[in-house]
Design an enzyme around this catalytic site. Structure first.
Site, PDB file in Angstrom:
ATOM      1  N   HIS A  86     -10.958  -7.982  -2.819  1.00  0.00           N
ATOM      2  CA  HIS A  86     -10.231  -7.309  -1.734  1.00  0.00           C
ATOM      3  C   HIS A  86     -10.874  -7.715  -0.403  1.00  0.00           C
ATOM      4  O   HIS A  86     -11.946  -8.302  -0.376  1.00  0.00           O
ATOM      5  CB  HIS A  86     -10.309  -5.785  -1.916  1.00  0.00           C
ATOM      6  N   GLY A  87     -10.207  -7.339   0.686  1.00  0.00           N
ATOM      7  CA  GLY A  87     -10.787  -7.594   2.002  1.00  0.00           C
ATOM      8  C   GLY A  87     -10.886  -9.072   2.318  1.00  0.00           C
ATOM      9  O   GLY A  87     -11.879  -9.532   2.896  1.00  0.00           O
ATOM     10  N   GLY A  88      -9.852  -9.855   1.959  1.00  0.00           N
ATOM     11  CA  GLY A  88      -9.887 -11.313   2.133  1.00  0.00           C
ATOM     12  C   GLY A  88      -9.928 -11.775   3.585  1.00  0.00           C
ATOM     13  O   GLY A  88     -10.326 -12.906   3.863  1.00  0.00           O
ATOM     14  N   GLY A  97     -10.248  -5.020   6.471  1.00  0.00           N
ATOM     15  CA  GLY A  97     -10.213  -5.168   7.926  1.00  0.00           C
ATOM     16  C   GLY A  97     -11.196  -6.238   8.369  1.00  0.00           C
ATOM     17  O   GLY A  97     -11.721  -7.002   7.547  1.00  0.00           O
ATOM     18  N   ASP A 115      -0.745  -1.566  -4.161  1.00  0.00           N
ATOM     19  CA  ASP A 115      -2.130  -1.799  -3.737  1.00  0.00           C
ATOM     20  C   ASP A 115      -2.852  -0.450  -3.588  1.00  0.00           C
ATOM     21  O   ASP A 115      -2.338   0.449  -2.920  1.00  0.00           O
ATOM     22  CB  ASP A 115      -2.088  -2.546  -2.386  1.00  0.00           C
ATOM     23  N   SER A 160       0.866  -1.184   0.000  1.00  0.00           N
ATOM     24  CA  SER A 160       0.000   0.000   0.000  1.00  0.00           C
ATOM     25  C   SER A 160       0.903   1.235   0.000  1.00  0.00           C
ATOM     26  O   SER A 160       2.104   1.130   0.289  1.00  0.00           O
ATOM     27  CB  SER A 160      -0.884   0.005   1.248  1.00  0.00           C
ATOM     28  N   ASN A 198      -4.542  -8.867   4.035  1.00  0.00           N
ATOM     29  CA  ASN A 198      -3.615  -7.988   4.747  1.00  0.00           C
ATOM     30  C   ASN A 198      -3.795  -8.133   6.254  1.00  0.00           C
ATOM     31  O   ASN A 198      -2.928  -8.630   6.969  1.00  0.00           O
ATOM     32  CB  ASN A 198      -3.844  -6.538   4.290  1.00  0.00           C
ATOM     33  N   ASP A 217      -6.364   2.814  -8.287  1.00  0.00           N
ATOM     34  CA  ASP A 217      -7.694   2.843  -7.683  1.00  0.00           C
ATOM     35  C   ASP A 217      -8.354   4.186  -7.958  1.00  0.00           C
ATOM     36  O   ASP A 217      -8.181   5.148  -7.210  1.00  0.00           O
ATOM     37  CB  ASP A 217      -7.585   2.579  -6.171  1.00  0.00           C
TER      38      ASP A 217
HETATM   39  P1  13P Z   1      -7.857  -7.199   4.468  1.00  0.00           P
HETATM   40  O1  13P Z   1      -6.963  -6.312   5.263  1.00  0.00           O
HETATM   41  O2  13P Z   1      -9.266  -7.121   4.902  1.00  0.00           O
HETATM   42  O3  13P Z   1      -7.339  -8.589   4.380  1.00  0.00           O
HETATM   43  O4  13P Z   1      -7.868  -6.601   2.973  1.00  0.00           O
HETATM   44  C1  13P Z   1      -6.685  -6.575   2.228  1.00  0.00           C
HETATM   45  C2  13P Z   1      -6.861  -5.874   0.925  1.00  0.00           C
HETATM   46  O5  13P Z   1      -7.901  -5.923   0.314  1.00  0.00           O
HETATM   47  C3  13P Z   1      -5.722  -5.133   0.396  1.00  0.00           C
HETATM   48  O6  13P Z   1      -6.056  -4.385  -0.725  1.00  0.00           O
END
Ligand code: 13P
Length: 287
Positions: free
Chosen positions: A207-209, A178, A84, A49, A231, A105
């Site tokens: 995203h947001g895995g 998150g 990212d 990021s 992340n 983005d």
């Molecule tokens: P998380 O922090 O929810 O795993 O999301 C990571 C992400 O999407 C990075 O772009």
């Protein structure tokens, strides 16, 4: 082996699995992710990021560290070094620094402006052999101070961006960066299905895995997701293992305060999380 993310994602889409993007924060993170990918013979994407890039003193430092580490560890699996949630300027910064992949983005711009800026960056990135990700429909939650509202993407807008020739497309489908709140409505598979129908063979990005239940991850892969970003989950594993070490008083025993010892449980915990995700995403043995 540092490469663009294009080929690994084309293969993933065709093979119905997803490649993990694991965000890195420092040397330990990078080493843990690279070693796990090599051990599992899996392709991998290292996400950086803009905030993490700044923390590591700049994209130039990150690119130099990753290139050198890739060589010194003898990594032979495909590794993409990817920006990212890049801003327009951040994309140019990473291109100059030697990244192999960028994400622009532009989801917070009006769609016409997102299209124009993405179009320009696609031409520049492809001219230099880099892959590029674009985004339509903001991802919810907060990451590095960037707050998204978590809207679902418009499939027609996704098609317009996909038609620019991007290599991967992040479409908001109710996913959040998150940890997910208890009242989270879940992923919108209707939106994902509609986006996939409009964009065809385009590898889609989730995203947001962190914290998405395994069955939803599998369904998302079935519906065309080929890249999943993680992340927070590595941060939580690292923090919990470090806390356990300190709370057990291990830093006070012998030379337990040595950073190579103090950070070791956290680094191992990151490896375990990455392994778990690569197995879930189906990328093991696909290098
Ligand atoms: P998380 O922090 O929810 O795993 O999301 C990571 C992400 O999407 C990075 O772009």
């Amino acid at each position: 082996m540092l490469v663009s993310a294009k080929d690994m994602l084309v293969k993933a889409k065709a093979g119905h699995y997803a490649v993990g993007q694991f965000n890195i924060n420092n040397l330990e993170w990078t080493k843990s992710v690279l070693q796990t990918a090599q051990e599992l013979n899996s392709p991998v994407i290292l996400g950086v990021s803009e905030g993490a890039g700044k923390y590591m003193t700049g994209f130039k430092t990150v690119a130099a560290m990753v290139r050198a580490m890739d060589e010194c560890l003898g990594i032979t699996v495909p590794v993409a070094l990817h920006l990212d949630h890049g801003t327009y300027d951040g994309c140019y910064g990473c291109i100059k620094a030697g990244f192999t992949s960028i994400m622009f983005d532009g989801s917070h711009y009006p769609i016409a402006e997102n299209i124009e800026k993405t179009r320009e960056l696609v031409a520049v990135a492809h001219g230099l052999g880099l892959s590029i990700e674009a985004e339509v429909g903001a991802i919810g939650g907060e990451e590095d101070g960037v707050i998204g509202m978590g809207e679902c993407a418009d499939p027609d807008e996704c098609k317009a961006i996909a038609d620019l020739g991007v290599d991967m497309l992040a479409a908001g489908i109710g996913n959040i960066h998150g940890q997910y709140p208890a009242n989270w409505a879940g992923l919108s598979f209707e939106t994902l299905d509609a986006v996939q129908k409009k964009t065809g063979i385009m590898p889609l990005v989730l995203h947001g895995g962190t914290g998405i239940p395994d069955d939803m991850i599998k369904k998302a892969i079935d519906l065309g997701v080929s890249k999943i970003n993680v992340n927070t989950e590595c941060q939580l594993s690292f923090a919990a293992a470090t806390r356990k070490y300190v709370e057990a008083g291990k830093d006070l025993e012998g030379k337990g305060f040595d950073p190579r010892k103090l950070l070791a449980p956290g680094a191992e915990a990151i490896k375990d999380t990455v392994k778990e995700k690569m197995e879930l995403f189906g990328s093991v043995g696909k290098a």
